[in-house]
Every structure is written in C-alpha cells, then in structure tokens.
Motif scaffolding. Structure first.
Motif, PDB file in Angstrom:
ATOM      1  N   PHE A 302       0.779  -1.220  -0.096  1.00  0.00           N
ATOM      2  CA  PHE A 302       0.083   0.114  -0.075  1.00  0.00           C
ATOM      3  C   PHE A 302       0.625   1.296   0.114  1.00  0.00           C
ATOM      4  O   PHE A 302       2.094   1.284   0.369  1.00  0.00           O
ATOM      5  CB  PHE A 302      -0.745  -0.156   1.122  1.00  0.00           C
ATOM      6  N   LEU A 306      -0.877   5.006   3.645  1.00  0.00           N
ATOM      7  CA  LEU A 306      -1.907   4.311   4.131  1.00  0.00           C
ATOM      8  C   LEU A 306      -1.402   3.244   5.181  1.00  0.00           C
ATOM      9  O   LEU A 306      -1.985   2.771   6.203  1.00  0.00           O
ATOM     10  CB  LEU A 306      -2.802   3.604   2.957  1.00  0.00           C
ATOM     11  N   GLN A 506      -7.396   1.329  -1.392  1.00  0.00           N
ATOM     12  CA  GLN A 506      -6.536   2.003  -2.364  1.00  0.00           C
ATOM     13  C   GLN A 506      -7.016   1.725  -4.069  1.00  0.00           C
ATOM     14  O   GLN A 506      -7.042   0.688  -4.353  1.00  0.00           O
ATOM     15  CB  GLN A 506      -4.925   1.757  -2.167  1.00  0.00           C
ATOM     16  N   TYR A 517      -7.533   6.829  -2.189  1.00  0.00           N
ATOM     17  CA  TYR A 517      -7.730   5.887  -1.152  1.00  0.00           C
ATOM     18  C   TYR A 517      -8.955   6.327  -0.401  1.00  0.00           C
ATOM     19  O   TYR A 517      -9.499   7.502  -0.096  1.00  0.00           O
ATOM     20  CB  TYR A 517      -6.790   5.559  -0.387  1.00  0.00           C
ATOM     21  N   THR A 519     -10.366   5.580   3.920  1.00  0.00           N
ATOM     22  CA  THR A 519      -9.938   4.800   5.208  1.00  0.00           C
ATOM     23  C   THR A 519     -11.184   4.914   6.069  1.00  0.00           C
ATOM     24  O   THR A 519     -12.062   5.587   5.827  1.00  0.00           O
ATOM     25  CB  THR A 519      -8.813   5.657   5.810  1.00  0.00           C
TER      26      THR A 519
END
Length: 561
Positions: A302, A306, A506, A517, A519
């Motif tokens: 990643f 990240l 991602q 991306y 999260t």
C-alpha cells in the motif's frame, strides 16, 4: 467380487464402467439428456474415459483454488470437457478466511464444492504426482482417504514425500500413516493441461516453525487457529495455571504483516477484545496480539500514508506492532526452559527474535510468504522424452532433430530463485535446454502462485489469479490463444481490514499521480460490500450477509470444536 487395491499406476480408461458408479440418481429421460454432464460419477460419462466426449477437448485442471475453480466454470461446455484434479474437493473464498477464524462466519459460508449439479465439470479427488508431456498424461494419487488435507502440513519439508501429507509431528508417525493413507496411482489423459496447484507457506528454514507454528492457507488452518484461541482461554482460567503462564498463554503472535497477517490480527482483535473477554471477565486486560514482520512497515504494497495510518490505527485498537524484527526460532515450553522441548499444547510456546530474545506466546500463526510445493519443484523438472507433437521453439518453428535427440538436456523453464514455472505471455509452460534454446508447450498452461509471467509478473493475489483464469478461459473458448496479445494484469485496487470496523481501500494510480484511497468506516463498508458480492454462489452470499447481521445482534460464534 472383492476389489483388489494396488499402488501401481492404473490407466483409468481401462477400469470397467460398473466400478465407476458411486451413486444412483433418478432422473427423467428428458432431464437426463439436458444434464448429461452434470453428474461427474455417471457411468456413461466419467473422467476415466480416455477419449473426449463428442470430440470435445479434455482440459485437465490441477488445483481447485482461485485459478482452477474459476477456469473450470468459465470454459465453454460446448467445446471442452473440464476435469478438476485436486486433493481437496472444495474451493475456499480466502479473503474471508480471517473472518471464519475470528468467529464472524461459519466455515461452510466460505466454501464452494467442486462437485456441483449445476456445473458441467468433472472432478477427481487426487494429487498430481508427475506429468508425461510426450504421452500427455498426468500420474495421480488418490487422496479420498487421507488425514490433514484441509490443513497446511506442520512437519519439516525433508520429512515429507509431498506437501499434501498428513500433519503429523514425527517421521515415525508419517511412515506408519503411509500404510493406509497411501492412495492408488492412476493416469489421466489430457488434451490440454492447466497447472494451478498454488504454493505452500515459506518458513525460510527458521528452526521450529514448520513443526510448531500454525499456517493460514486453508479451511482447516482457520479452524485450528480459532480452536487454539479458545483453548488458550480455557487453559488460562484453570486453577492450576500460574499468573506468569496465564500471561504467556494469552499472548497471540502473528508473523507476517502483509494483507493476510494484518487482517488476521484485526479479526482476532475483534474476536478476543469484543467477545472472548466478555466470557472471561477475570482475564480482562491480559490478552494481547503482536504482529511481527522483518519489514519496517505493515502492508508494504500500500501507499506509505496508508501503511502509516494502518499502523497507528491498529496500535490504538490494542494490537502491538513490531516491525523490523527477525524471528530466529519457535519451540514449545516457557522462556528460559531447559531442553528437551517436547510438544505440550497445555503450555505455552517460546518465540525467539533477534531484537527481543525469548517471548512466551500461546499461539504463533506464520503468514510470511509463498514457496513452491514439491510437485512444481521436484516433479516438474526434467523432460524424459521431448514432446515433439506439442512443443515449438520460441519463433514458432519445430526444434531440430539433434535437439530432440538430446532430450535429456531439456528441462521445464522456471524463474530463478523463486522456482515458479516461467510462462510466456499466453500463460504457456516453456522448456529450455543447455544451449539456451526455449520451446513453448502449446497445450500446457500454468497460472496463479505457481507460475510467473516472463513478460511481467502480477502480484501473488487472488485478484491476479482470477484475471489469469478468466483470460485463459476466454482465449480457449475463442480459439485465438496463438494470435492473442499477452495477458495483462489490471489492478482493480486493494482492500485491507484493520479492525474495529476500520479498513483501507487504495484505488489504482493513474498517470503517475498519487493513488486515491478511502479509510475508516467508509472503506470498511466498501470492504464488506465487495467481498459479499464477490462470493461465488448466491447461497453463500445470503448466508454471509445473514451471519453478519446476526453477529451485530448476538455477537460472534465462540464455540470450540
């Protein structure tokens, strides 16, 4: 008549048809015509018949993982008669294997049987032992009656004849088990062969790992992990357990901070901290999970931001992350104990690292990487007789008679160091000789973790293997494999669960721009939706969704069996 069993090779086509009938089915005549290939054990259609049905090409597929299972379902039944040969009679949806280990799903929720009345695919439960490229046959050994086929072997590599053998702890036990576990040998002819047997766990020859660690590649591995977690909690509450031993038993170590190791740590974190501690209030505050890796960060594939986010989030959730740590050994017994170190599941293990020394743990799950299994590394090696009917040189011409006569100099081409089958852009297996010439097999293909593209290898993920299987099936169905452009992997993005309803997603980078991306909770919602829709059958899609709903209401499954 009493059946006679033998370990000598048997040509399946010579077995009387009456012996192949294993079940009786009541089907109407019209329905029988429509489902002629639905039942792989019919007398009038079986993988034991050497000739292909109605002129169809028989495609023998070795393996029932992402590559083999997907390919078998995508081949056109009008042109091909696919036969899957695998020690395991099922396909595992591996992205949710961590959920099964963490009690969020039943093991049956992520398993698809290879034998399916709706799929026109034959199946033989056996392990491939050798391939005769000139005769176009595969030598197989039956694995119907064998222990440990759902688990990664725990014995050391040099103690086993094959990677599929029973997970027994000593050489003496293995030799004794062979008396009844050794299966019959037989040959299966093919028109086209696809090798998709996958890979095994790589231990880097770390002392004690193969014998004492748990691995995480199959459904039996996940069951063993979940059972051991419950086992450690039960051992910890026994009146005879000392406080120090209780602390060691409730320390769960995972070695390998890639996607599998990270998601397993996250799933076990949810299972232990949210469900198990409620059942064992006296142990509150004692359980902890440690994630080890030799790399300086987790999820190294990643983006840097990240990876940093994942480490910070997991630390807040109570997961201890120890990167840049080198594991030097794993043994049974508490830290500082004197040898001999005999296996005793009633006690803890000791994990030794270069940076910390000895640490007591209740369980060690090893998820560090892939190595080639013995079928690829040993059986697929030298070529006894050059396959003149199916091999062409790289430029499309036939090899000279001198090259053919010197067949002992031809070997199956493999990637240096890794040992994977080095295939061309059309996923075809290649041969090479001592003079540096390369021949391409026109009827043998390889995909997945046991293969590597010489035009640029995709990542060793289920996403890449599935794309290879679909591409190969499409090319074979259209019959343009020789004229098609080489396979090209298309990155669809990456997902990883990091615990407490948090995840990472991602997107593929475009035009050298930084990757986009998601999260947190939003990525977790995408993670759930993606894997729910990717599940193979509608039966399991509904079962997974319903089980997740029940978990939110009643909690996870904490049973031990």
């Amino acid at each position: 008549m009493r059946p006679v069993f033998t370990n000598s090779p048997v040509r399946l086509g010579r077995i009387p048809g009456s012996l192949l009938l294993t079940s009786t089915y009541r089907v109407s005549p019209s329905r029988f015509v429509q489902c002629k290939r639905c039942l792989a054990t019919q007398v009038n259609h079986s993988a034991a018949i050497p000739e292909s049905e109605d002129g169809k090409e028989r495609v023998v597929i070795l393996g029932s993982g992402w590559g083999g299972y997907t390919l078998s379902r995508k081949l056109s039944p009008k042109s091909f008669s696919p036969v899957v040969i695998s020690p395991r009679s099922y396909f595992v949806f591996t992205p949710l294997l961590t959920d099964a280990a963490g009690g969020s799903l039943d093991f049956s929720n992520i398993v698809e049987p290879v034998r399916d009345p709706h799929a026109k695919v034959d199946f033989i439960q056996a392990a491939a032992r050798a391939v005769n490229l000139e005769k176009k046959t595969v030598l197989c050994e039956s694995t119907v009656v064998r222990s440990g086929v759902t688990e990664t072997p725990r014995t050391h590599e040099h103690e086993r004849v094959s990677e599929e053998e029973s997970a027994t702890p000593s050489m003496r036990t293995i030799q004794r088990a062979h008396g009844w576990e050794k299966g019959e040998l037989f040959e299966v002819p093919y028109d086209k062969l696809v090798i998709s047997v996958g890979a095994v766990s790589k231990t880097f020859n770390t002392p004690g790992v193969r014998n004492n660690a748990m691995f995480f590649k199959d459904i039996g591995d996940a069951r063993r992990v979940r059972r051991r977690v419950r086992e450690c909690f039960e051992l910890a509450v026994l009146p005879t357990t000392t406080p120090e031993m209780r602390k060691w038993l409730l320390h769960f170590a995972i070695v390998g901070a890639g996607p599998t190791g990270t998601e397993l740590a996250a799933s076990l974190r949810d299972f232990i901290y949210n469900d198990m501690t409620a059942l064992y209030p006296t142990l509150k505050g004692l359980p902890h999970i440690t994630l080890y890796d030799v790399a300086p960060k987790v999820l190294s594939m990643f983006d840097e931001s990240l990876s940093k986010y994942a480490m910070e989030t997991m630390k807040k959730e109570g997961i201890v992350i120890k990167t840049s740590h080198h594991v030097q050994g794993l043994r049974w017994g508490e830290p500082g104990a004197e040898p001999p170190y005999e296996m005793d599941p009633k006690r803890c293990l000791t994990l030794t690292t270069k940076e910390e020394g000895e640490v007591g743990i209740g369980m060690c799950v090893w998820v560090t990487g892939n190595a080639m299994n013995k079928f690829v590394s040993k059986a697929l090696q030298d070529v006894e007789t050059f396959p003149t009917a199916s091999a062409l040189l790289k430029d499309g011409t036939k090899p000279s008679s001198d090259s053919i006569k010197a067949s002992s100099s031809w070997r199956i081409k493999k990637a240096p160091k890794v040992g994977a089958l080095l295939v061309d852009g059309q996923l075809r297996v290649q041969l090479e000789n001592a003079n540096g010439k390369t021949a391409v097999l026109q009827d043998v293909f390889a995909l997945g973790d046991n293969a590597m593209l010489e035009t640029g290898a995709p990542p060793a993920t289920a996403q890449a293997t599935t794309q290879e299987a679909k591409w190969l099936a499409d090319r074979l169905n259209k019959g343009d494999i020789k004229n098609s452009p080489p396979f090209s992997f298309r990155n669809m993005g990456m997902l990883a669960y990091i615990g407490d309803a948090n995840a990472l997603m991602q997107f593929p980078a475009e035009d050298n721009k930084p990757p986009r991306y998601l999260t947190g909770r939003m990525a977790w919602a995408v993670w759930n939706s993606a894997y729910l829709t990717m599940s193979m059958s509608w039966r399991n899609k509904l079962r997974i969704g319903f089980r997740w709903l029940l978990n939110n209401i009643f909690g996870r499954d904490v049973s031990r069996y």
